[in-house]
Enzyme design. Structure first.
Site, short mmCIF file in Angstrom:
data_model
loop_
_atom_site.label_atom_id
_atom_site.label_comp_id
_atom_site.label_asym_id
_atom_site.label_seq_id
_atom_site.Cartn_x
_atom_site.Cartn_y
_atom_site.Cartn_z
N VAL A 120 0.84 -1.21 0.00
CA VAL A 120 0.00 0.00 0.00
C VAL A 120 0.87 1.25 0.00
CG1 VAL A 120 -1.83 1.27 1.19
CG2 VAL A 120 -1.75 -1.22 1.36
N LYS A 136 -6.13 -1.76 -1.64
CA LYS A 136 -5.27 -1.03 -0.69
C LYS A 136 -6.07 -0.52 0.51
CE LYS A 136 -1.94 0.35 -4.24
NZ LYS A 136 -1.65 1.39 -5.25
N GLY A 174 4.22 4.74 -19.80
CA GLY A 174 4.50 3.67 -18.84
C GLY A 174 3.86 3.89 -17.48
N1 HSE Z 1 -0.79 0.76 -10.09
C1 HSE Z 1 -0.55 1.41 -8.86
C2 HSE Z 1 -0.85 2.89 -8.98
C3 HSE Z 1 0.85 1.30 -8.36
O1 HSE Z 1 -1.14 3.38 -10.07
O2 HSE Z 1 -0.80 3.55 -7.96
C4 HSE Z 1 1.14 0.01 -7.70
O3 HSE Z 1 0.39 -0.17 -6.53
#
Ligand code: HSE
Length: 442
Positions: free
Chosen positions: A142, A215, A197
């Site tokens: 998290v 999370k 990316g």
């Molecule tokens: N994909 C997540 C975000 C990052 O965009 O915050 C990894 O937890």
């Protein structure tokens, strides 16, 4: 330098073997830190850490790990008798959950960055770690590099947590920030974010709110000592948010963010993820780009604000390595998370109460607004403001934006259904919630 100092004191303790599951961008930084001795530099008296093996999907790809340590077989790392700490960085529910469980059962400590596995199977995995007398640490699951699991698991244990409220997904915050700054549409910015990316090829986990849901469920379990099944978490993503909503929100003095919250409301716990209008005068409205933030409110400590890089190889590796070092310092220090005998009841979103932002496309003719206002009045929903935007004389339509005084979600959803059925309402375009912030919106 530091390494020599560490080696001298650490030589009194047995080395601990580390096995990596997954050597992607985060795993590469973790492996490097283990290989170059960074993990020994600052913790005299802890067990020396030795990278023993690493499982990767494609053995032909160039890695920063010596080839004699590499395998494509996850179970050979989990079953390796020289591995004391399994570091799971594969992501996804399976085979990660099964590998974590197998490692715990065979008496190995586990460090993981896997929010999906911990959100879905955390209760069982935590119990398994306890039963086997080993540590299960997941700070990186998290908020990337932000220390949040640690404070909720230990430093804040004396507090009754009243509220957790976070921007906890960097991808959606990046997209919304750009939509706000440039007035562009969601699809165009998503394509750009993918090219840069920031967003995955399959963006669903981020833009549909799954990542934020995992999370906040993990944080809520720690903060409130309760099991938080994922079907009890309300989840909405950012796809329905349009450039028009963002610009209307700005006119009204708000910024739209994807909020993940777990708060005590009316004596129960409501856990929710959805886009919300944040008053421009509160700090959360200004947390932009890929940054994450978590506001915690405890009864003793008061409000806390933890902000930082919620993703990225170095920041995430910082959390993973911190957990590995924690084990190396005190492998026997098993600290089960807070678990209340009577945890708060989990509330449903229909019980939620806040101010609402509603946008309708209506026929630009007399009496429409009166009809809509009548439906709201019948349900005791009081209108706070009305704006008529974007009249389209050719189609004879107008966008109407209403905000309400605090109202109950159940009533508002029923009113929306009724409003949508009115013949002069062409489309019920948006329902967004206004995040309550003390006096700012309430
Ligand atoms: N994909 C997540 C975000 C990052 O965009 O915050 C990894 O937890």
């Amino acid at each position: 330098m530091g390494l020599k100092h560490g080696t001298m004191t650490a030589s009194q303790r047995d080395p601990l073997g580390v096995g990596l599951l997954g050597v992607g961008v985060v795993g590469t930084v973790v492996a490097q830190a283990l290989l170059d001795g960074r993990t020994q530099e600052t913790v005299p008296g802890s067990h020396p850490l030795v990278l023993k093996q690493a499982a990767i999907r494609d053995l032909d790809k160039d890695r920063s790990v010596p080839s004699d340590l590499l395998t494509s077989d996850v179970s050979s790392v989990v079953n390796n008798p020289e591995v004391d700490i399994v570091v799971e960085l594969m992501g996804g529910e399976e085979p990660a959950t099964a590998s974590i469980a197998a490692a715990l059962k065979s008496g190995k400590h586990v460090v993981t960055a896997n929010k999906e596995a911990i959100a879905k199977n955390g209760d069982e995995l935590i119990a398994l770690a306890e039963a086997n007398g080993v540590r299960l640490l997941y700070e990186a699951a998290v908020g990337g590099g932000i220390p949040i699991i640690g404070p909720l698991s230990s430093d804040l244990l004396a507090n009754r947590i009243q509220s957790l409220r976070a921007i906890i997904n960097g991808t959606t915050n990046y997209i919304l920030t750009r939509m706000t700054a440039q007035g562009e549409a969601f699809d165009d910015i998503l394509a750009d974010a993918q090219a840069l990316g920031y967003a995955e090829a399959d963006p669903s986990a981020d833009v549909d709110g799954w990542d934020a849901m995992y999370k906040i469920a993990i944080l809520a379990r720690l903060a409130y000592g309760a099991s938080v099944p994922l079907d009890s978490v309300h989840r909405e993503g950012i796809r329905p948010v349009t450039a028009a909503d963002i610009s209307n929100a700005a006119t009204l003095g708000y910024t739209i963010k994807l909020i993940a919250a777990a708060r005590l409301e009316d004596g129960g716990l409501l856990v929710r993820v959805h886009p919300a209008l944040i008053p421009n005068d509160v700090p959360m409205a200004k947390v932009d780009g890929v940054l994450n933030v978590c506001e915690i409110e405890g009864d003793l400590v008061g409000p806390l604000w933890l902000q930082g890089r919620g993703a990225g190889p170095d920041a995430t590796a910082s959390a993973v390595l911190g957990d590995i070092i924690r084990v190396a310092r005190a492998p026997g220090s098993i600290t089960p998370p807070r678990k209340l005998i009577s945890p708060p009841a989990l509330l449903e979103m229909s019980d939620y109460q806040c101010q609402y932002y509603l946008r309708l496309v209506v026929k630009d003719q007399p009496g429409v607004l009166a009809k809509v206002a009548g439906i709201l009045a019948d349900r005791n929903i009081s209108i706070d403001s009305v704006l008529q935007m974007d009249s389209d004389p050719e189609r004879g339509t107008a966008d109407i934006v209403l905000t309400t005084h605090p109202a109950r979600e159940r009533e508002v959803q029923q009113a929306v259904e009724q409003i949508s059925a009115v013949s002069s309402v062409e489309k019920f375009a948006s329902l967004l919630r206004i995040e309550p912030y003390g006096d700012s919106s309430g």
